[in-house]
Enzyme design. Structure first.
Site, PDB file in Angstrom:
ATOM      1  N   ASP A  11       0.831  -1.205   0.000  1.00  0.00           N
ATOM      2  CA  ASP A  11       0.000   0.000   0.000  1.00  0.00           C
ATOM      3  C   ASP A  11       0.864   1.253   0.000  1.00  0.00           C
ATOM      4  OD1 ASP A  11      -2.223  -1.592   0.070  1.00  0.00           O
ATOM      5  OD2 ASP A  11      -2.717  -1.198   2.179  1.00  0.00           O
ATOM      6  N   GLY A  37      -3.485  -5.149   1.529  1.00  0.00           N
ATOM      7  CA  GLY A  37      -4.270  -6.197   0.895  1.00  0.00           C
ATOM      8  C   GLY A  37      -5.322  -6.672   1.867  1.00  0.00           C
ATOM      9  N   ASN A  41      -4.580  -7.839   5.638  1.00  0.00           N
ATOM     10  CA  ASN A  41      -5.086  -6.997   6.723  1.00  0.00           C
ATOM     11  C   ASN A  41      -5.952  -7.804   7.687  1.00  0.00           C
ATOM     12  OD1 ASN A  41      -3.875  -4.844   5.378  1.00  0.00           O
ATOM     13  ND2 ASN A  41      -5.799  -4.074   4.537  1.00  0.00           N
ATOM     14  N   GLY A 244     -13.005  -2.050   7.646  1.00  0.00           N
ATOM     15  CA  GLY A 244     -13.722  -3.272   7.319  1.00  0.00           C
ATOM     16  C   GLY A 244     -12.875  -4.518   7.513  1.00  0.00           C
ATOM     17  N   ASP A 245     -11.585  -4.416   7.211  1.00  0.00           N
ATOM     18  CA  ASP A 245     -10.701  -5.566   7.362  1.00  0.00           C
ATOM     19  C   ASP A 245     -10.477  -5.910   8.837  1.00  0.00           C
ATOM     20  OD1 ASP A 245     -10.490  -5.675   4.617  1.00  0.00           O
ATOM     21  OD2 ASP A 245      -8.648  -4.500   4.559  1.00  0.00           O
ATOM     22  N   GLY A 280      -2.429   3.310   8.824  1.00  0.00           N
ATOM     23  CA  GLY A 280      -2.174   2.011   8.223  1.00  0.00           C
ATOM     24  C   GLY A 280      -3.224   0.982   8.583  1.00  0.00           C
TER      25      GLY A 280
END
Length: 304
Positions: A11, A37, A41, A244-245, A280
């Site tokens: 990222d 990714g 994550n 969300g991850d 992050g």
């Protein structure tokens, strides 16, 4: 045990006061490299919440592969089933504005060479939870679902980014997770539906549990016992990229160690809020201890 069949990305974060409009060029001082990714994550979040996590996926033969794998290893993820393939490691360019909103562009790279055949027999069984997203080839995602179902695994699918899967494959998933836009895309003619209806629609697609993440409003869950909402943790966001991850990874970790669905969703919602206050998507500061400490600040569950 949790097996993540998913994506690994490098990222590149760019920070702006305001995200650019279509056709606009904006300048910033520099950028930050972070491992990412969706699969990586989520695996990191699950491992940092105490789960045993094994990762199956692909990286390229380029300089970005090593730091991405090192980050997973540092989080406690077993990467022995990650394959190095010709080409570049997946790469994402992420633009974040001061409000925390973001735009993301992804070059899939090695992720498009990941194969369901890499899911070794010893990884799949009744004690395994298989966690997947939609950043790998569709055919291999569906093949992984079929193999996991045949082996008696619990299957959790985060349909993000929104991608087409057959209704037959979705029907084999135990828990289907999507945000509002993704849920509407999956359900098709969903204009005017409330979030509770979206969650019920997802639940009808799979084996009975649909979850819709709704950002600052929290999460709505539909399952055989009814429908409930968990409001979001009250925070001031810094970076919403990994929200969300963090939710998916922490939810899977909690369920894998035997917590109830409501307990797991509350824990995952708390983790999702915490990660928004950190830079992050794989911050080492998102730990089980920090989630435990913040759970008391989470508003009460609302049954719908």
């Amino acid at each position: 045990m949790i097996v993540v069949f998913g994506s690994i990305n490098a990222d590149l974060f760019f920070s702006f006061a305001k995200l650019p409009r279509r056709g606009e060029t904006v300048l910033t001082d520099g950028y930050t490299f972070c491992p990412g990714g969706k699969g990586a994550n989520q695996a990191a979040a699950a491992a940092r919440d105490g789960a045993e996590v094994r990762f199956v996926g692909a990286v390229g033969r380029d300089p970005n592969a090593a730091p991405c794998l090192d980050a997973l290893t540092a989080a406690g993820v077993d990467v022995r089933h990650v394959h190095a393939v010709d080409g570049v490691t997946g790469t994402a360019v992420i633009s974040v504005e001061a409000s925390g909103e973001n735009q993301i562009l992804v070059a899939s790279g090695a992720n498009m060479k990941a194969s369901a055949d890499w899911l070794a027999e010893e990884l799949l069984g009744p004690d395994t939870t298989l966690l997947m997203q939609m950043e790998l080839p569709q055919a291999d995602t569906e093949a992984a679902i079929r193999r996991a179902r045949a082996c008696g695994c619990r299957i959790i699918l985060n349909d993000a980014p929104l991608g087409p899967l057959s209704r037959e494959a979705l029907a084999e998933v135990d828990i289907l997770i999507a945000n509002e836009e993704e849920a509407m895309g999956l359900l098709g003619n969903s204009a005017g539906l409330e979030n509770a209806d979206l969650a019920r629609g997802l639940a009808a697609f799979c084996r009975g549990t649909g979850i819709v993440t709704i950002g600052a409003a929290g999460v709505v869950v539909a399952h055989e016992g009814g429908t409930f909402q968990v409001p979001a943790l009250p925070i001031v966001p810094v970076d919403t990229v990994g929200a969300g991850d963090a939710f998916c990874g922490t939810l899977t970790a909690a369920l894998d160690r035997g917590e109830s669905l409501i307990e797991a969703v509350r824990r995952a919602t708390t983790a999702s809020g915490i990660i928004c206050t950190l830079p992050g998507a794989q911050s080492p500061e998102l730990t089980g201890a920090r989630i435990n400490a913040a759970l008391a600040d989470l508003p009460s569950v609302v049954h719908i």
